[in-house]
Design a protein around this motif. Structure first.
Motif, PDB file in Angstrom:
ATOM      1  N   SER A  34       0.822  -1.204   0.000  1.00  0.00           N
ATOM      2  CA  SER A  34       0.000   0.000   0.000  1.00  0.00           C
ATOM      3  C   SER A  34       0.862   1.263   0.000  1.00  0.00           C
ATOM      4  CB  SER A  34      -0.961   0.005   1.194  1.00  0.00           C
ATOM      5  OG  SER A  34      -0.251   0.073   2.416  1.00  0.00           O
ATOM      6  N   THR A  95      -9.981   3.022   5.663  1.00  0.00           N
ATOM      7  CA  THR A  95     -11.096   3.213   4.728  1.00  0.00           C
ATOM      8  C   THR A  95     -11.253   4.684   4.363  1.00  0.00           C
ATOM      9  OG1 THR A  95     -12.263   1.282   5.612  1.00  0.00           O
ATOM     10  CG2 THR A  95     -13.567   2.905   4.402  1.00  0.00           C
ATOM     11  N   TRP A  98      -8.556   5.718   1.955  1.00  0.00           N
ATOM     12  CA  TRP A  98      -8.826   5.176   0.618  1.00  0.00           C
ATOM     13  C   TRP A  98      -9.873   6.002  -0.113  1.00  0.00           C
ATOM     14  CZ3 TRP A  98     -13.194   2.930  -1.661  1.00  0.00           C
ATOM     15  CH2 TRP A  98     -12.971   2.294  -2.877  1.00  0.00           C
ATOM     16  N   THR A 196      -6.044  -1.596  -1.678  1.00  0.00           N
ATOM     17  CA  THR A 196      -6.866  -2.715  -1.205  1.00  0.00           C
ATOM     18  C   THR A 196      -6.037  -3.786  -0.501  1.00  0.00           C
ATOM     19  OG1 THR A 196      -6.684  -3.778  -3.369  1.00  0.00           O
ATOM     20  CG2 THR A 196      -8.588  -2.358  -3.005  1.00  0.00           C
TER      21      THR A 196
END
Length: 429
Positions: A34, A95, A98, A196
């Protein structure tokens, strides 16, 4: 003979023992992938901002947009990490980060071309990072034995810096191939997809609820009282305060990141050069990490931290004088190796000093300092460059950082005298 060579290699090659712990290994993989994806965004946002405004000052304002949420939510996120399950907190905050990255992709696809919108989305993304970072760091001493904490931190920093090398280089290839508008869109899309992986890694972690403190100690809260308890503990620990102070000096005065788009365009013709500049510091950190077997054996950790910060400042200053791309990248890489050593010792000192019931809150302060310092550095570098030019901003900042670190070390000797306590258990206090 073979055993002697193996023993010598272990003294210098990076210590991989923490990877035998499944929970740590999953988190290590997820974070590394990530972070590689995030580097595409880390390059694309300042490149897009400079293309919209033609000003390093505006690029520096991105640091301010990220700093304000860090100051607020870094402290709150650290307090929350001592109260709730750290795994669930990490999932929720990741989250949000993202979704912010998805917003960057959307504005690029729609050609909104708004500098103010870039600042706003950067601020939202910073909220997610500010909450997730202390939770992530506070998890490490809970999943690996205490004697492996420095090795685990070195592995984590080295892996993220590998992403910090490959990500900007790949982003540089994108900007060398496509026009700026298309390039930023592709970069944001890559980050959205790779993010993800971190969700998978966090989902597979075990539950990590807060540990019970002594019976006579008030139950921690995620509110102002919990934050104040962490700050009171920090105020009594001069070594921790000084480790934070030298990092602030290093990042605020010697971080040249906001100058990369301007210098790449003016000295090296733009294109892929910007990717090399953004990856250079991380490249040095990777080399430093891969040859870091000695780090865990150093007892004078405070002195090693001070030397590393001084080396960072001097290497940055010299790199600002370079007019050959390869030389600038080389000197920035030297600075990155020094930064890796500094980062590992700062993190390890904090994790061994703090009891688990306070680790989240102190990691929140650590997040504010470590992530906030470079943002202030972006503002300083960009503002100084608009007034005095990028060379003065770059070189003068590096020299000032090295000099101020020497002054702090001499004025407050507690840090350079610091040695880690023997037999630390790492996760049960």
């Amino acid at each position: 003979m073979t055993s002697e060579l193996t023993a010598k290699r272990r003294r210098w090659v990076i210590d991989t023992r923490p990877l035998a712990v499944p929970a740590y290994r999953r988190m290590w993989v997820g974070n590394g992938v990530s972070f590689f994806g995030y580097q595409f965004t880390a390059v694309a946002v300042p490149v897009q901002m400079f293309a919209l405004t033609n000003s390093s000052g505006w690029v520096g304002l991105l640091g301010v947009a990220a700093l304000v949420p860090l100051l607020i939510f870094g402290l709150w996120g650290g307090a929350a990490a001592d109260v709730v399950d750290r795994r669930l907190l990490l999932l929720a905050s990741s989250t949000l980060a993202w979704l912010a990255t998805l917003g960057l992709l959307a504005q690029a696809l729609l050609h909104l071309d708004s500098a103010w919108l870039l600042l706003a989305i950067t601020a939202v993304q910073s909220v997610g990072f500010a909450v997730s970072s202390p939770a992530r760091q506070a998890i490490i001493p809970r999943v690996v034995p205490g004697e492996m904490v420095p090795a685990a931190n070195t592995l984590s920093y080295t892996t993220t810096t590998v992403g910090g090398v490959l990500g900007p280089l790949a982003a540089g290839l994108i900007f060398g191939t496509f026009a700026t508008g298309t390039g930023v869109t592709v970069a944001y899309a890559v980050d959205v997809l790779l993010f993800t992986i971190s969700f998978w890694a966090t989902w597979r972690l075990p539950s990590i609820p807060p540990l019970a403190g002594p019976d006579d100690e008030p139950r921690p809260t995620a509110g102002l009282r919990g934050i104040a308890d962490g700050l009171r503990f920090l105020a009594t620990k001069q070594v921790l305060l000084l480790s934070f102070a030298v990092d602030i000096v290093a990042m605020v005065f010697a971080m040249p990141r906001a100058l990369f788009p301007e210098v790449a365009a003016e000295r090296f013709g733009g294109g892929a050069a910007v990717g090399w500049l953004f990856s250079a510091i991380a490249l040095g950190s990777v080399v430093g990490g891969l040859t870091s077997g000695w780090i865990g054996r150093i007892r004078r950790q405070g002195l090693a931290l001070i030397v590393a910060v001084i080396g960072w400042g001097l290497a940055v200053a010299l790199s600002g004088l370079a007019h050959d791309l390869w030389l600038m990248v080389l000197l920035l890489a030297v600075a990155g190796a020094a930064d890796l050593v500094s980062a590992v010792y700062r993190q390890s000192i904090l994790q061994t000093y703090a009891p688990d019931r306070l680790r989240g809150r102190l990691q929140g302060v650590f997040t504010v300092v470590v992530a906030g310092g470079p943002r202030l550095g972006d503002l300083r570098a960009g503002a100084t460059a608009d007034v005095a030019g990028p060379t003065v901003s770059w070189v003068g900042g590096g020299l000032l950082a090295a000099g101020l670190t020497v002054v702090l070390a001499l004025a407050f000797p507690a840090l350079y005298r610091y040695r880690p306590p023997p037999g630390d258990d790492g996760g049960t206090r």
